[in-house]
Design a protein around this motif. Sequence first.
Motif, PDB file in Angstrom:
ATOM      1  N   LEU A 131       0.899  -0.968   0.114  1.00 40.14           N
ATOM      2  CA  LEU A 131       0.020  -0.243  -0.044  1.00 40.14           C
ATOM      3  C   LEU A 131       0.804   1.169  -0.194  1.00 40.14           C
ATOM      4  CD1 LEU A 131      -2.687   1.190  -0.037  1.00 40.14           C
ATOM      5  CD2 LEU A 131      -2.855   0.959   2.226  1.00 40.14           C
ATOM      6  N   LEU A 132       1.740   1.279   0.765  1.00 39.90           N
ATOM      7  CA  LEU A 132       3.199   2.599   0.783  1.00 39.90           C
ATOM      8  C   LEU A 132       3.489   3.239  -0.435  1.00 39.90           C
ATOM      9  CD1 LEU A 132       4.405   1.835   4.577  1.00 39.90           C
ATOM     10  CD2 LEU A 132       2.560   3.586   3.738  1.00 39.90           C
ATOM     11  N   VAL A 133       3.889   1.726  -1.305  1.00 43.16           N
ATOM     12  CA  VAL A 133       4.359   1.739  -2.491  1.00 43.16           C
ATOM     13  C   VAL A 133       3.216   1.956  -3.553  1.00 43.16           C
ATOM     14  CG1 VAL A 133       5.669   1.158  -3.993  1.00 43.16           C
ATOM     15  CG2 VAL A 133       5.798   0.658  -2.176  1.00 43.16           C
ATOM     16  N   GLU A 134       2.290   1.859  -3.569  1.00 43.03           N
ATOM     17  CA  GLU A 134       1.046   2.271  -4.252  1.00 43.03           C
ATOM     18  C   GLU A 134       0.755   3.654  -3.897  1.00 43.03           C
ATOM     19  OE1 GLU A 134      -3.598   1.625  -4.731  1.00 43.03           O
ATOM     20  OE2 GLU A 134      -2.211   0.319  -3.680  1.00 43.03           O
TER      21      GLU A 134
ATOM     22  N   PRO B  57       5.067   8.960  -4.046  1.00 44.16           N
ATOM     23  CA  PRO B  57       5.625   8.205  -5.264  1.00 44.16           C
ATOM     24  C   PRO B  57       6.655   8.363  -5.008  1.00 44.16           C
ATOM     25  CG  PRO B  57       3.920  10.858  -4.991  1.00 44.16           C
ATOM     26  CD  PRO B  57       4.160   9.746  -4.039  1.00 44.16           C
ATOM     27  N   CYS B  58       7.536   8.425  -4.256  1.00 42.45           N
ATOM     28  CA  CYS B  58       8.857   8.050  -4.276  1.00 42.45           C
ATOM     29  C   CYS B  58       9.759   6.950  -3.855  1.00 42.45           C
ATOM     30  CB  CYS B  58       9.424   8.950  -2.876  1.00 42.45           C
ATOM     31  SG  CYS B  58       9.632   8.356  -1.463  1.00 42.45           S
ATOM     32  N   ALA B  59       8.222   5.667  -3.679  1.00 42.58           N
ATOM     33  CA  ALA B  59       8.530   4.627  -2.659  1.00 42.58           C
ATOM     34  C   ALA B  59       8.601   3.435  -3.695  1.00 42.58           C
ATOM     35  CB  ALA B  59       7.217   3.823  -2.262  1.00 42.58           C
ATOM     36  N   ASP B  60       9.903   2.825  -4.478  1.00 47.35           N
ATOM     37  CA  ASP B  60      10.031   1.201  -4.776  1.00 47.35           C
ATOM     38  C   ASP B  60       9.956   0.412  -3.531  1.00 47.35           C
ATOM     39  OD1 ASP B  60      10.723   2.394  -7.204  1.00 47.35           O
ATOM     40  OD2 ASP B  60      12.613   2.701  -6.282  1.00 47.35           O
TER      41      ASP B  60
ATOM     42  N   PHE C 108       3.511  18.336  -3.382  1.00 44.96           N
ATOM     43  CA  PHE C 108       4.700  19.170  -4.169  1.00 44.96           C
ATOM     44  C   PHE C 108       4.810  18.871  -5.699  1.00 44.96           C
ATOM     45  CE2 PHE C 108       5.397  20.852  -0.154  1.00 44.96           C
ATOM     46  CZ  PHE C 108       4.436  22.058  -0.055  1.00 44.96           C
ATOM     47  N   GLY C 109       5.323  17.904  -5.437  1.00 48.23           N
ATOM     48  CA  GLY C 109       5.539  17.131  -7.350  1.00 48.23           C
ATOM     49  C   GLY C 109       7.404  17.118  -7.319  1.00 48.23           C
ATOM     50  N   ILE C 110       7.953  16.224  -5.981  1.00 44.18           N
ATOM     51  CA  ILE C 110       8.957  16.469  -5.420  1.00 44.18           C
ATOM     52  C   ILE C 110       9.380  14.968  -5.642  1.00 44.18           C
ATOM     53  CG2 ILE C 110      11.302  17.038  -4.229  1.00 44.18           C
ATOM     54  CD1 ILE C 110       9.852  19.364  -5.942  1.00 44.18           C
ATOM     55  N   LYS C 111      10.359  14.159  -6.467  1.00 47.66           N
ATOM     56  CA  LYS C 111      10.689  12.908  -5.667  1.00 47.66           C
ATOM     57  C   LYS C 111      12.431  12.695  -4.890  1.00 47.66           C
ATOM     58  CE  LYS C 111      10.242   9.032  -7.645  1.00 47.66           C
ATOM     59  NZ  LYS C 111      10.244   7.658  -9.175  1.00 47.66           N
ATOM     60  N   PRO C 112      12.150  12.605  -3.392  1.00 48.30           N
ATOM     61  CA  PRO C 112      13.224  12.342  -3.026  1.00 48.30           C
ATOM     62  C   PRO C 112      13.890  11.356  -3.564  1.00 48.30           C
ATOM     63  CG  PRO C 112      11.591  12.554  -1.721  1.00 48.30           C
ATOM     64  CD  PRO C 112      10.552  12.621  -2.718  1.00 48.30           C
ATOM     65  N   ASP C 113      15.354  11.005  -2.556  1.00 48.00           N
ATOM     66  CA  ASP C 113      15.878   9.474  -2.608  1.00 48.00           C
ATOM     67  C   ASP C 113      14.948   8.718  -1.891  1.00 48.00           C
ATOM     68  OD1 ASP C 113      17.514   9.505  -4.509  1.00 48.00           O
ATOM     69  OD2 ASP C 113      18.592  11.123  -3.344  1.00 48.00           O
ATOM     70  N   LEU C 114      14.340   9.177  -0.400  1.00 42.94           N
ATOM     71  CA  LEU C 114      13.489   8.591   0.868  1.00 42.94           C
ATOM     72  C   LEU C 114      13.391   9.839   1.719  1.00 42.94           C
ATOM     73  CD1 LEU C 114      17.310   7.293   2.696  1.00 42.94           C
ATOM     74  CD2 LEU C 114      16.219   6.182   1.023  1.00 42.94           C
ATOM     75  N   VAL C 115      12.050   8.947   2.026  1.00 37.53           N
ATOM     76  CA  VAL C 115      10.929   9.920   3.049  1.00 37.53           C
ATOM     77  C   VAL C 115      11.308   9.107   4.163  1.00 37.53           C
ATOM     78  CG1 VAL C 115       9.705  10.848   1.263  1.00 37.53           C
ATOM     79  CG2 VAL C 115       9.074   8.558   2.310  1.00 37.53           C
ATOM     80  N   THR C 116      10.390   9.979   4.800  1.00 39.99           N
ATOM     81  CA  THR C 116      10.845   9.942   6.701  1.00 39.99           C
ATOM     82  C   THR C 116       8.846   9.434   6.768  1.00 39.99           C
ATOM     83  OG1 THR C 116      11.035  11.441   7.868  1.00 39.99           O
ATOM     84  CG2 THR C 116      12.884   9.890   7.379  1.00 39.99           C
ATOM     85  N   ILE C 117       8.289   8.621   7.356  1.00 42.95           N
ATOM     86  CA  ILE C 117       6.637   9.237   8.016  1.00 42.95           C
ATOM     87  C   ILE C 117       7.058   8.294   9.097  1.00 42.95           C
ATOM     88  CG2 ILE C 117       6.083   9.576   5.705  1.00 42.95           C
ATOM     89  CD1 ILE C 117       5.639   6.025   5.925  1.00 42.95           C
ATOM     90  N   GLY C 118       5.815   8.959   9.643  1.00 42.14           N
ATOM     91  CA  GLY C 118       5.286   8.496  11.062  1.00 42.14           C
ATOM     92  C   GLY C 118       3.755   9.385  11.039  1.00 42.14           C
TER      93      GLY C 118
ATOM     94  N   ALA D  21      10.998   4.890   3.601  1.00 41.14           N
ATOM     95  CA  ALA D  21      10.202   4.845   1.841  1.00 41.14           C
ATOM     96  C   ALA D  21      11.412   5.106   0.905  1.00 41.14           C
ATOM     97  CB  ALA D  21       8.887   5.111   1.066  1.00 41.14           C
ATOM     98  N   GLY D  22      11.209   4.690  -0.337  1.00 38.02           N
ATOM     99  CA  GLY D  22      12.824   5.316  -0.954  1.00 38.02           C
ATOM    100  C   GLY D  22      12.685   4.368  -2.430  1.00 38.02           C
TER     101      GLY D  22
END
Length: 436
Positions: A99-102, A105-108, A264-274, A287-288
């Motif tokens: 679900l998170l990868v879905e 946007p940045c998550a493989d 914002f339409g930005i694709k970082p290498d990694l995101v942290t979520i919580g 995720a990244g």
Amino acid sequence: MFTYERSKISYERAKQHLAGGVASSLRASMKPFPLYADSAKGARLQDIDNHTYIDYLLAYGPLILGHAHDGLTESILSSMRKGYTYGLQHEGEIELADLLVEVLPCADKVAFSGSGTEAVMLALRLARAHTGKSKIVRFHGHYHGWSDAIFTSFPGAGLGASVGDGEGATVSPGTSGQSANSLDDVILLPWNDPEVLASTLRSRSGEIAAVISEPVMCNSGCLQPKPGYLELIRQLTNELGIVFILDEVITGFRLGLGGAHGRFGIKPDLVTIGKAMGGGIAISAVAGSNALMKLIDTSAVNHLGTLNGNGVATAAALTTIRELAQQNGAAFKRMEELFVTLSAGIRGLLSKHGIPGVVNQCGPVLHMMFIDEPEVADFDTFNKRDAGKYARFAELMLSEGVLLRPNGLWYISTAHSLTDIDETLLAVDRALSQLE
């Protein structure tokens, strides 16, 4: 007139054996003293003195669905009946990862952890392992958890402010007890300053592993990035072989289903979520891209944690995200509309009472401050606010039946209604009249 005798008694009892009298140091700042909850439902919380409040604290951010959401509660109970945690794998981990990868946007791929601090620690480790470099660029006023390697002093923290910018900066620790060399790898820069950013990254690219940034400075004035600033970070980090980490522990699943980077339409290498991800149950994640996450696949980076991805936490996150996704994320639009109304109403009341102040609002987050400036768009201006006056305002609002965080940051949930907003504005009117 509200009285808090039972909370006061409980606080005194707590101080006998609970260090600081509270379970998290941040909570000690509430005036007249830390409040004790009895129960909560939806947008309302009741304390042990039987006072009911419209809640904009929302447990410091996680309660995106409000208190005791029926569907979330049932999901948690159903999961617990099958066992709390196994030390083995279970289907919930796979479902949540999928679900998170879905939705992100940045998550493989993703990796689960228990808190925002832990997620940031893992992201920094992945960046260093991927690049073979050690330095981390971070920004004044941003918060990335309380681990020794990233926790720096905030203005007013009593430990001295960080002095200077870029290569000459002295980085002060966020607390006594941090290792003397824990921040040696941190380069502290002003945020939203493209010239300083570009100069520093270009001159020190050979030693910088990552740039870590909040997409919006929620804790420090709800300050938004200047047009093109996040895009510049992305461009420069790509060009110079530096990992770009967006810390979305606050903004993830609050500014939209895809977080701030989706908005914002930005694709970082990694995101942290919580925070909002679990709806009030402790869970976080990194995720990244495959390029970085494969370091966990190959065991080049160890990722540990007894309770990572436990059944209760993954069930909570699955339910929360699915609730937010209903009707193409209509809940986000509704929350934002309510906060637009609330922000406009507060601005009007500040004008009515002749009290200088600013309300910065981004999606379902706002920051209110008392300041003699027409706008607050940078961290230096934010630091001119009258923090003591706002703490007094929050105390007055408590006696008007509205629960606020003492630093000016307000959250909203899907459980809040227009009636709550109307009642809140009446309370703001009364509190401001007392503040005069």
